[in-house]
Motif scaffolding. Sequence first.
Motif, PDB file in Angstrom:
ATOM      1  N   VAL A   1       1.144  -1.187  -0.223  1.00  0.00           N
ATOM      2  CA  VAL A   1       0.065   0.072   0.418  1.00  0.00           C
ATOM      3  C   VAL A   1       0.989   1.082   0.169  1.00  0.00           C
ATOM      4  CG1 VAL A   1      -1.970   1.518   1.063  1.00  0.00           C
ATOM      5  CG2 VAL A   1      -2.206  -1.095   1.267  1.00  0.00           C
ATOM      6  N   PHE A   2       1.942   1.122   0.807  1.00  0.00           N
ATOM      7  CA  PHE A   2       2.746   2.544   0.446  1.00  0.00           C
ATOM      8  C   PHE A   2       3.391   3.247  -0.488  1.00  0.00           C
ATOM      9  CE2 PHE A   2       7.230   4.345   1.915  1.00  0.00           C
ATOM     10  CZ  PHE A   2       6.651   5.008   2.210  1.00  0.00           C
ATOM     11  N   VAL A   3       3.876   1.670  -1.267  1.00  0.00           N
ATOM     12  CA  VAL A   3       4.646   1.591  -2.347  1.00  0.00           C
ATOM     13  C   VAL A   3       3.355   2.401  -3.870  1.00  0.00           C
ATOM     14  CG1 VAL A   3       5.621   0.702  -4.375  1.00  0.00           C
ATOM     15  CG2 VAL A   3       6.357   0.067  -2.156  1.00  0.00           C
ATOM     16  N   MET A   4       1.828   1.913  -3.389  1.00  0.00           N
ATOM     17  CA  MET A   4       1.292   2.724  -4.525  1.00  0.00           C
ATOM     18  C   MET A   4       1.290   3.971  -4.314  1.00  0.00           C
ATOM     19  SD  MET A   4      -2.864   1.412  -4.098  1.00  0.00           S
ATOM     20  CE  MET A   4      -3.105   3.068  -2.765  1.00  0.00           C
ATOM     21  N   TRP A   5       1.039   4.425  -2.571  1.00  0.00           N
ATOM     22  CA  TRP A   5       0.621   5.765  -2.823  1.00  0.00           C
ATOM     23  C   TRP A   5       1.835   6.517  -3.414  1.00  0.00           C
ATOM     24  CZ3 TRP A   5      -3.367   8.736  -2.291  1.00  0.00           C
ATOM     25  CH2 TRP A   5      -4.466   7.723  -1.886  1.00  0.00           C
ATOM     26  N   MET A   6       3.571   6.063  -3.160  1.00  0.00           N
ATOM     27  CA  MET A   6       4.750   6.035  -3.338  1.00  0.00           C
ATOM     28  C   MET A   6       4.318   6.842  -4.765  1.00  0.00           C
ATOM     29  SD  MET A   6       7.571   4.367  -1.624  1.00  0.00           S
ATOM     30  CE  MET A   6       9.019   5.310  -2.531  1.00  0.00           C
ATOM     31  N   ASN A   7       4.212   5.823  -5.782  1.00  0.00           N
ATOM     32  CA  ASN A   7       3.933   5.387  -7.446  1.00  0.00           C
ATOM     33  C   ASN A   7       3.113   6.958  -7.696  1.00  0.00           C
ATOM     34  OD1 ASN A   7       5.641   4.330  -8.276  1.00  0.00           O
ATOM     35  ND2 ASN A   7       4.427   2.092  -7.195  1.00  0.00           N
ATOM     36  N   VAL A   8       1.568   7.121  -6.602  1.00  0.00           N
ATOM     37  CA  VAL A   8       0.641   8.058  -6.440  1.00  0.00           C
ATOM     38  C   VAL A   8       1.140   9.806  -6.788  1.00  0.00           C
ATOM     39  CG1 VAL A   8      -1.389   8.635  -6.400  1.00  0.00           C
ATOM     40  CG2 VAL A   8      -1.658   6.121  -6.538  1.00  0.00           C
ATOM     41  N   VAL A   9       1.933   9.527  -5.404  1.00  0.00           N
ATOM     42  CA  VAL A   9       2.027  10.991  -5.169  1.00  0.00           C
ATOM     43  C   VAL A   9       3.057  10.932  -6.986  1.00  0.00           C
ATOM     44  CG1 VAL A   9       3.420  12.156  -3.565  1.00  0.00           C
ATOM     45  CG2 VAL A   9       1.722  10.746  -3.067  1.00  0.00           C
ATOM     46  N   SER A  10       4.591  10.494  -7.038  1.00  0.00           N
ATOM     47  CA  SER A  10       4.992  10.820  -7.796  1.00  0.00           C
ATOM     48  C   SER A  10       4.880  10.729  -9.713  1.00  0.00           C
ATOM     49  CB  SER A  10       5.796   9.731  -8.148  1.00  0.00           C
ATOM     50  OG  SER A  10       6.779   9.371  -7.439  1.00  0.00           O
ATOM     51  N   LEU A  11       3.566   9.877  -9.782  1.00  0.00           N
ATOM     52  CA  LEU A  11       2.327  10.917 -10.666  1.00  0.00           C
ATOM     53  C   LEU A  11       1.936  12.400 -11.043  1.00  0.00           C
ATOM     54  CD1 LEU A  11       1.382   9.720 -13.834  1.00  0.00           C
ATOM     55  CD2 LEU A  11      -0.379   8.467 -12.376  1.00  0.00           C
ATOM     56  N   LEU A  12       1.253  12.362  -9.563  1.00  0.00           N
ATOM     57  CA  LEU A  12       0.918  13.314  -9.657  1.00  0.00           C
ATOM     58  C   LEU A  12       1.690  15.030  -9.642  1.00  0.00           C
ATOM     59  CD1 LEU A  12      -1.867  12.823  -6.873  1.00  0.00           C
ATOM     60  CD2 LEU A  12      -2.089  13.192  -9.548  1.00  0.00           C
ATOM     61  N   LEU A  13       3.422  14.413  -8.972  1.00  0.00           N
ATOM     62  CA  LEU A  13       3.934  16.068  -8.872  1.00  0.00           C
ATOM     63  C   LEU A  13       4.207  15.674 -10.141  1.00  0.00           C
ATOM     64  CD1 LEU A  13       5.428  15.594  -5.353  1.00  0.00           C
ATOM     65  CD2 LEU A  13       4.143  16.969  -5.958  1.00  0.00           C
TER      66      LEU A  13
END
Length: 244
Positions: free
Chosen positions: A175-187
């Motif tokens: 779940v943590f890595v999922m959010w890492m990817n989501v934040v990376s994409l949004l930024l």
Amino acid sequence: LKCFVPLICIFVELWWAHGHWRSNMCQPGSKREGHFDIEAHHNFSNTWSLFGFLVAGMVDVASGFVELPSGMQHFMTSAAFGLQAFLLHEAGYPNILGIMSLYLLFMVVAGTAVAMWIEMALPDSFWPGALKVYCMWMQAIWYFGCARVMYEHRTAWDELMPVRDMAPGMFVPVVFVMWMNVVSLLLLIVFLFMRWWYSAHLNEHLKASCSVERTLMVDNSRNKDVRAAAGQHELVPLVARYLP
């Protein structure tokens, strides 16, 4: 905010959330009377990590009245994140779910502190600032993530009922890595949009401002030397420097 918010949170940790002063010792008459109360550990660790931000806020306020060494405010804030990371790293939990959740939180808090230290050493570099923003967003997300995983008693994250289960702890990093990817994409999307807007619109505004400035100088001047100098106005190289 850096003064009042930590102060309010400290009050909540040590008093308001319990209806009385939160002692770090076991109650008189209990089996562990005179020993440290393990249930109070997180209250006091949170209190002292918040105290670092309170001190950083006091330094920010003092900087408006007293001349301080260069970079002192930045250093105090990074030190507060460093102390918070240390307390998170040393926090003890009896189960893999709590250990993994807080370890991942430790990583992003420590990443924020490291990014701020690098930012002080390399103030003109883009990447330390980008890393700081990224870690701050991950902190905000993962504080809510820890609360959801550890304290809402959801069935999916239950390690004990009906039998002992390691799956919740194993899924925490996923779940943590999922959010890492989501934040990376949004930024990345926000960054590319800002670069596009800058290239498509801001350059035109700078060109227009430069043209108006030069026109005013030429029209309002009757001196040939001044009119000639207007062609080399200082805004021209300033704008040209930022054109693609």
